[in-house]
Write a protein that holds these residues in place. Structure first.
Motif, mmCIF file in Angstrom:
data_model
loop_
_atom_site.group_PDB
_atom_site.id
_atom_site.type_symbol
_atom_site.label_atom_id
_atom_site.label_comp_id
_atom_site.label_asym_id
_atom_site.label_seq_id
_atom_site.Cartn_x
_atom_site.Cartn_y
_atom_site.Cartn_z
ATOM 1 N N THR A 1 0.901 0.744 -1.615
ATOM 2 C CA THR A 1 0.862 -0.695 -1.893
ATOM 3 C C THR A 1 -0.250 -1.380 -1.108
ATOM 4 N N ALA A 2 -0.655 -2.547 -1.599
ATOM 5 C CA ALA A 2 -1.679 -3.337 -0.909
ATOM 6 C C ALA A 2 -1.176 -3.816 0.447
ATOM 7 N N GLU B 1 -3.142 -3.023 4.095
ATOM 8 C CA GLU B 1 -3.600 -3.977 5.107
ATOM 9 C C GLU B 1 -3.101 -3.598 6.490
ATOM 10 N N VAL C 1 -5.560 2.898 -1.925
ATOM 11 C CA VAL C 1 -4.255 2.582 -2.507
ATOM 12 C C VAL C 1 -4.070 3.451 -3.746
ATOM 13 N N THR D 1 4.061 -6.935 -4.098
ATOM 14 C CA THR D 1 3.826 -5.763 -4.943
ATOM 15 C C THR D 1 4.309 -5.991 -6.365
ATOM 16 N N GLU E 1 2.123 -8.417 -8.214
ATOM 17 C CA GLU E 1 0.856 -7.797 -8.593
ATOM 18 C C GLU E 1 1.022 -6.878 -9.800
#
Length: 390
Positions: A169-170, A174, A185, A322, A325
């Motif tokens: 996941t983004a 991070e 990712v 998530t 998105e």
């Protein structure tokens, strides 16, 4: 000895959760994984077990790479020949691997050969500072807690030799970039076998048009807090729509207020993979609640949405980063951030069968295009791996 005690603790939890028959089969499967043959290749995936996390992040990830010409293999860290594999591969992906003496020897050998180590994370379990945010941690037995006391694989991530990570996941990307790592990712994806199971199920599934089955499919007891987030919404829609049935699968403790609707609640035990897809396909709406703002929940992938989407069942999901998105809200699913939104969006789907079918079909199309190993297109990652093979 420590690792053995941890494994015993996890095995005991599986037996308590799944029962002697189903749980026993999983424990035996984990034992025989020790002796699974590993052939030389380009990329070796190493995990600490054979559960759902390892399935998606090692077995299915390897399958996706195979589609693009890489020779891969998957093993577990208890494999008695683990250290010897340093000579047989060029790239090593460590997924939730506990830092043991054997793992340390493997890593030192990989370093001596100048080969690539990639740290793989699909959760925050590598960082012990987040344990208090982890649902279910307080309910673990003492042996299970030892798995997390230093963070799972935290020592590997902290090694300056390890410069690259993969994650699901983004949000996790991070967190890993904050540690100075280069991060790719790589979304979770369904396998070719999953797609085959789904196709077979969809050819035979039949639904009763007089009822609407709304399902929450819990994989582990740690989801009690997630489900509690939508209890008020479920009470409201159960009261409003007498045609609604609530299907609860897997281990789950529920609010006593739901007992008022006990006659309309169906309990299903933890199921094997193929039977799981048949269960999902027989429902009308899938639920994917999470604690919004909880770091562990924000780190979770969208798999609860795409597993249901694979069998054309629409999902209402928590509005985490998530899910927002992944889901085109109102197109191939719904996201909800408040109790009022859960009630409203569940109501739309319960009332409109045509909407349910259309949204489910659009979700399936999205999954087959973007969330299947056969259509994986993580080009930048593939290019990086090839650069380490040349």
């Amino acid at each position: 000895m420590k690792l053995l005690l941890i494994k015993i603790g996890k095995a005991w939890s599986v037996l308590k959760r799944d029962g002697l028959w189903s749980g026993g089969k999983r424990v035996i499967g984990a034992f025989f994984a020790l002796f699974r043959r590993v052939r030389s290749g380009d990329v070796l995936f190493i995990s600490n077990g054979i559960g759902d996390s390892a399935r998606y992040r090692t077995v299915y990830a390897a399958e996706a790479l195979e589609q693009h010409g890489f020779k891969t293999a998957v093993t577990i860290q208890d494999n008695p020949f683990l250290v010897s594999y340093a000579d047989q591969f060029s790239i090593f992906v460590f997924h939730r691997v506990l830092y043991t003496e054997k793992v340390a020897r493997l890593i030192e050998r990989i370093k001596a050969l100048g080969k690539e180590i990639i740290f793989e994370a699909d959760d925050l379990v590598y960082d012990p500072q987040f344990l208090q945010s982890m649902a279910g941690y307080a309910d673990m037995n003492a042996l299970e807690r030892k798995l997390y006391e230093n963070g799972v694989g935290g020592e590997i991530l902290a090694d300056p030799y390890v410069k690259v990570c993969t994650t699901s996941t983004a949000f996790l990307a991070e967190r890993l970039r904050e540690r100075g790592k280069r991060v790719f990712v790589i979304r979770n994806k369904v396998s070719q076998e999953d797609v085959k199971h789904a196709d077979e199920v969809l050819r035979t599934v039949a639904k009763d048009p007089s009822i609407v089955r709304v399902a929450y499919l819990s994989g582990t007891p740690s989801h009690n807090r997630d489900f509690a987030m939508i209890t008020d919404a479920l009470l409201a829609v159960l009261a409003k729509y007498p045609e609604m049935r609530l299907v609860l699968a897997g281990p789950l403790d529920t609010d006593s207020r739901l007992q008022a609707f006990a006659a309309r609640i169906e309990r299903v035990p933890f199921l094997p993979r193929a039977e799981y897809f048949a269960l999902v396909a027989g429902t009308d709406i899938n639920l994917a609640p999470l604690e919004i703002g909880n770091p562990f929940c924000e780190a979770k992938s969208e798999l609860k949405w795409f597993e249901a989407g694979l069998v054309a069942v629409p999902t209402v999901a928590a509005a985490t980063g998530t899910f927002r998105e992944a889901i085109a809200d109102g197109v191939d699913g719904y996201v909800a951030g408040t109790t009022e939104e859960w009630i409203e969006k569940l109501g739309r789907l319960i009332e409109d069968r045509t909407l349910r079918q259309a949204m489910g079909e659009r979700a399936r199309a999205t999954v087959l295009e973007k969330y299947a190993t056969a259509t994986a297109a993580d080009t930048e990652y593939y290019d990086y791996l090839r650069s380490k093979l040349s």
